[in-house]
Design an enzyme around this catalytic site. Structure first.
Site, PDB file in Angstrom:
ATOM      1  N   ASP A 245     -28.556 -12.449 -89.789  1.00 40.02           N
ATOM      2  CA  ASP A 245     -28.907 -12.581 -88.377  1.00 40.02           C
ATOM      3  C   ASP A 245     -29.966 -11.781 -87.851  1.00 40.02           C
ATOM      4  O   ASP A 245     -31.368 -12.169 -87.472  1.00 40.02           O
ATOM      5  CB  ASP A 245     -27.738 -12.356 -87.665  1.00 40.02           C
ATOM      6  CG  ASP A 245     -28.091 -12.785 -86.149  1.00 40.02           C
ATOM      7  OD1 ASP A 245     -28.617 -13.752 -85.646  1.00 40.02           O
ATOM      8  OD2 ASP A 245     -27.448 -11.900 -85.334  1.00 40.02           O
ATOM      9  N   ASP A 249     -34.570 -12.494 -87.281  1.00 42.66           N
ATOM     10  CA  ASP A 249     -35.245 -12.306 -86.094  1.00 42.66           C
ATOM     11  C   ASP A 249     -36.694 -11.580 -86.438  1.00 42.66           C
ATOM     12  O   ASP A 249     -37.847 -11.916 -86.012  1.00 42.66           O
ATOM     13  CB  ASP A 249     -34.570 -11.741 -85.101  1.00 42.66           C
ATOM     14  CG  ASP A 249     -33.770 -12.545 -84.018  1.00 42.66           C
ATOM     15  OD1 ASP A 249     -33.222 -13.526 -84.315  1.00 42.66           O
ATOM     16  OD2 ASP A 249     -33.654 -12.089 -82.921  1.00 42.66           O
TER      17      ASP A 249
HETATM   18  C1  IPM Z   1     -28.678 -17.269 -84.582  1.00 37.16           C
HETATM   19  C2  IPM Z   1     -28.014 -16.809 -83.290  1.00 37.16           C
HETATM   20  C3  IPM Z   1     -26.635 -17.116 -83.149  1.00 37.16           C
HETATM   21  C4  IPM Z   1     -26.071 -16.161 -84.250  1.00 37.16           C
HETATM   22  C5  IPM Z   1     -25.656 -16.835 -81.810  1.00 37.16           C
HETATM   23  C6  IPM Z   1     -26.066 -17.563 -80.755  1.00 37.16           C
HETATM   24  C7  IPM Z   1     -24.279 -16.748 -82.097  1.00 37.16           C
HETATM   25  O1  IPM Z   1     -28.437 -15.436 -82.933  1.00 37.16           O
HETATM   26  O2  IPM Z   1     -28.277 -18.464 -84.978  1.00 37.16           O
HETATM   27  O3  IPM Z   1     -29.264 -16.466 -85.182  1.00 37.16           O
HETATM   28  O4  IPM Z   1     -25.877 -14.780 -84.117  1.00 37.16           O
HETATM   29  O5  IPM Z   1     -25.729 -16.749 -85.466  1.00 37.16           O
HETATM   30 MN    MN Z   2     -29.884 -14.777 -84.477  1.00 32.08          MN
END
Ligand code: IPM
Ligand code: MN
Length: 351
Positions: A245, A249
């Site tokens: 996760d 990003d």
């Molecule tokens: C992602 C998002 C989700 C996650 C959230 C919205 C729960 O950040 O798809 O990366 O943490 O997986």
């Molecule tokens: Mn995420």
């Protein structure tokens, strides 16, 4: 043969970017007779607040049995701070449909969008596989003496041999199939001894079955540094749910920002879910400013999954052409709103 697609726009900017993606899908479906049948579901914060139900009874089984793919926007709403509906719907589908592969490509589409000095399209082109059904996301744990000075909170991080092995194996299979040179596994086994040990042993055992693919291990903190310092080191990365996760990003930023990044939540051979990486961005809702590219590229990924590789490539070419022409939303250098940025891509899509 008809392919049934559940469309779940969700919250915030979700409906706006999904509209842009749907126009692309509907154009291709009409002109090329793809046989796609769309059903829209309005599961969302609004519905949850109105009815108290995040997903109606039977809906999960309906998706499992009657659909080939789910095309999803975003979830999250400031009126629901614990994200209960998002956990039920998005994480619910990841878990209950057993979508164990979170496929998040990191591919820079134009040198102009690179956030790194001296790193361009040649250097930023790899894939992250995030384990998507266990880890810290399982929600196991609890509080003791909550609200007191003695409060204890426990949050478990769960890894199973089966879960770890299948995502690592998927990463190696992908590397072999796509002619990618190496697989990097990232974890934090210098601190998380038990789960880390399972990950590392499994990685070494699976790697031994793929002598044609190189493999190496990095601690996840070192991975974040190398992704910025030398992204060209990477072809395929595999990691757990939480680390995946976080690093995806960072991966989105390497592609020009969160609005650019697409993802697939896959269970090969079964119904799978496609969504942009970005969230619902409440403060941009209804303002026609959100970048539709992540959602449009997620639609392309969905078509590829459904067997329409040609159409996936056609969408990617149209996106690149719109970026080259500067016909994009503002945060990546253009001057258009969500709708017009979507149309700029639509116009470039060959019939
Ligand atoms: C992602 C998002 C989700 C996650 C959230 C919205 C729960 O950040 O798809 O990366 O943490 O997986
Ligand atoms: Mn995420």
């Amino acid at each position: 043969m008809t392919k049934r697609i559940a469309v779940v726009p969700g919250d915030g900017i979700g409906p706006e970017v999904i509209d842009a993606g749907m126009r692309v899908l509907e154009k291709l479906n009409g002109e090329r007779n793809l046989g796609l049948a769309f059903t829209r579901f309005n599961w969302s914060a609004d519905e949850y607040l109105r009815t108290g139900v995040s997903m109606p009874p039977g809906a999960m089984d309906d998706i499992r049995v009657n659909y080939d793919a789910v095309y999803l926007g975003a979830f999250g709403d400031p009126r629901i701070p614990d994200m209960k509906h998002a956990a039920d719907i998005l994480l619910g589908m990841r878990f209950e449909l057993d979508l164990y592969v979170n496929y998040r490509p990191v591919k820079l589409l134009s040198d102009r969008l690179s956030p790194l000095k001296d790193k361009g399209m040649r250097e930023i082109d790899f894939v992250i596989f995030r384990e998507n059904t266990e880890g810290a996301y399982v929600g196991m744990g609890g509080n003791f003496k909550k609200g007191t000075q003695d409060e204890i909170a426990v949050q478990e991080d769960v890894s199973t041999r089966r879960g770890v092995e299948r995502i690592i194996r998927y990463a190696f299979d992908f590397a072999r199939r796509m002619g990618r040179k190496s697989v990097c596994m990232a974890d934090k086994n210098n601190v998380m001894r038990f789960g880390g040990d399972l990950w590392l042993r499994t990685f070494e055992e699976v790697a031994a079955e793929y002598p044609d693919v190189e493999h190496f291990h990095l601690f996840v903190d070192a991975l974040t540094m190398q992704l910025v310092r030398a992204p060209e080191m990477f072809e395929v990365i595999v990691t757990n749910n939480m680390f995946g996760d976080i690093v995806t990003d960072l991966g989105a930023a390497l592609q020009g920002g969160l609005g650019m990044a697409a993802s697939g939540n896959l269970h090969p051979g079964r119904v799978s879910l496609f969504e942009p990486i970005h969230g619902s961005a409440p403060k941009y809702t209804g303002q026609n400013v959100a970048n539709p590219i992540g959602a449009i590229l997620s639609a392309a990924m969905m078509l590829e999954y459904l067997g329409f590789g040609e159409e996936c490539a056609a969408i990617e070419r149209a996106v690149v052409a719109a970026i080259e022409a500067g016909e994009t939303t503002k945060e990546i250098g253009g001057s258009l709103g969500t709708k017009a940025a979507g149309e700029a891509i639509l116009r470039r899509l060959e019939g």
